[in-house]
Design a protein around this motif. Structure first.
Motif, mmCIF file in Angstrom:
data_model
loop_
_atom_site.group_PDB
_atom_site.id
_atom_site.type_symbol
_atom_site.label_atom_id
_atom_site.label_comp_id
_atom_site.label_asym_id
_atom_site.label_seq_id
_atom_site.Cartn_x
_atom_site.Cartn_y
_atom_site.Cartn_z
ATOM 1 N N ALA A 104 -3.464 5.560 10.969
ATOM 2 C CA ALA A 104 -3.289 4.194 11.553
ATOM 3 C C ALA A 104 -4.620 4.220 12.756
ATOM 4 O O ALA A 104 -4.476 5.556 13.293
ATOM 5 N N VAL A 146 -3.026 4.641 2.218
ATOM 6 C CA VAL A 146 -2.689 3.458 2.966
ATOM 7 C C VAL A 146 -3.753 2.772 4.269
ATOM 8 O O VAL A 146 -3.382 4.041 4.962
ATOM 9 N N ILE A 147 -4.829 2.324 4.596
ATOM 10 C CA ILE A 147 -5.220 2.975 5.454
ATOM 11 C C ILE A 147 -4.548 1.201 6.678
ATOM 12 O O ILE A 147 -4.707 0.775 5.893
ATOM 13 N N GLY A 148 -4.137 1.619 8.513
ATOM 14 C CA GLY A 148 -3.826 0.321 8.647
ATOM 15 C C GLY A 148 -4.728 0.595 9.703
ATOM 16 O O GLY A 148 -4.681 0.809 10.888
ATOM 17 N N VAL A 204 1.869 3.255 6.474
ATOM 18 C CA VAL A 204 0.231 4.222 5.817
ATOM 19 C C VAL A 204 0.376 4.939 6.160
ATOM 20 O O VAL A 204 0.848 6.500 7.104
ATOM 21 N N ASP A 205 -1.416 5.723 5.618
ATOM 22 C CA ASP A 205 -1.495 7.586 6.024
ATOM 23 C C ASP A 205 -2.511 7.811 6.653
ATOM 24 O O ASP A 205 -2.341 8.211 7.508
ATOM 25 N N ALA A 249 1.074 -3.184 2.590
ATOM 26 C CA ALA A 249 0.780 -1.993 2.299
ATOM 27 C C ALA A 249 2.024 -1.211 2.185
ATOM 28 O O ALA A 249 2.789 -0.326 1.316
ATOM 29 N N ARG A 291 1.996 1.561 -0.723
ATOM 30 C CA ARG A 291 2.104 3.546 -0.103
ATOM 31 C C ARG A 291 3.307 3.605 -1.115
ATOM 32 O O ARG A 291 3.063 4.786 -1.815
#
Length: 293
Positions: A174, A156-158, A171-172, A146, A150
């Motif tokens: 969460a 980024v999806i976490g 992440v963008d 991640a 990024r």
């Protein structure tokens, strides 16, 4: 303090001494409780689906990055998007610590390999999106993937099951799945993985809907590459266009298996080229294309 995914439940004392049905009832209730951990995630999952939708529309690639059970959940989601929504397999990548297992062996030490994560993330582009999964939220492979992706400009999806997850620093979007401690302490293949699978299902399905690949609950961009799916496709064409099974089958043949085009042909479009043009005009969405007939 232990992270929630490692805590021991109070009610597990003597678990191994209970009757089978009591144990199974306990495990089932734990699964149900894990799903309730999604109750507060709908807004975050919507944001994640928007990222994925935009990525596909712009020709980007979706990466799943994870280790262990989380990696298997990512694999289960990503590997089925092509058949369900007609997405190109090349538009997705499964990046699992140690590689996707070819048998039953799945070593645990690979999740600590940050160098492998950097190597796997090396080709990620700004137009791409990454779904990084980790029950603990601190798995080195997922976190480093991640971070690296990024830094290269990707969205980024976490997804993690602990609130204070280091993963969320990179992440963008969460997604915190607030699942209770596992029925067997630390065995995140149970509740945490169940919640992850459902979260992925929901997010990728919303993406498919927003891309125009679902109409009234039917998969209208399905790849009909076996007998069962061919029958399903014929049923979809027949129901939406209001034609017989024979007419639906003929329309599918004329459209070379493209379900959306077949529906438009069965509904009155005079040629596959006309059907294709109508879909292009409506950005791939069937409902407005039908209105233009």
């Amino acid at each position: 303090m232990l992270p929630q995914t490692e805590m021991l439940r109070d009610e597990v004392e003597g678990l191994d001494l209970r009757p089978d049905v009591d144990i199974l009832d306990y495990l089932l209730e734990a699964q149900k409780a894990a799903l309730r951990g999604l109750d507060d995630c709908l807004s975050a999952l919507s944001d994640g689906a928007t990222i994925l939708t935009d990525t596909v529309r712009q020709g980007g690639k979706i990466y799943y990055a994870a280790a262990g059970s989380s990696g298997l959940m990512g694999l289960a989601d990503g590997a089925e998007l092509s058949g369900t929504f007609g997405l190109s397999p090349e538009s997705m990548a499964i990046c699992m610590a140690g590689g996707v297992p070819q048998g039953a062996a799945m070593p645990g030490h690979t999740e600590d390999d940050e160098t492998a994560a950097q190597t796997a993330a090396a080709n990620v582009q700004p137009v791409d999106a990454v779904i990084a999964l980790s029950a603990s939220g601190s798995t080195p492979y997922a976190v480093e993937f991640a971070r690296h992706a990024r830094a290269q400009g990707a969205k980024v999806i976490g997804i993690a099951n602990n609130a204070e997850a280091p993963l969320f620093d990179y992440v963008d979007c969460a997604v915190h799945l607030n699942t209770p401690p596992e029925p067997i302490a630390g065995s995140t293949r149970l509740g945490a993985a169940t919640a992850q699978k459902v979260a992925l299902n929901m997010m990728s399905t919303l993406m498919g809907i927003r891309l125009g690949h679902v109409h009234d609950g039917m998969m209208i961009n399905v790849i009909a590459d076996n007998h069962k799916l061919r029958q399903r496709a014929e049923g979809i064409v027949g129901k939406i266009a209001g034609v017989s099974a024979e007419q639906a089958s003929d329309a599918l043949s004329r459209a070379s298996g493209n379900v959306k085009q077949a529906i438009l042909l069965a509904a009155g479009a005079d040629s596959p080229n006309r059907a294709e043009a109508l879909l292009a005009q409506s950005d791939g969405h069937l409902r407005p294309a039908l209105k233009h007939l």
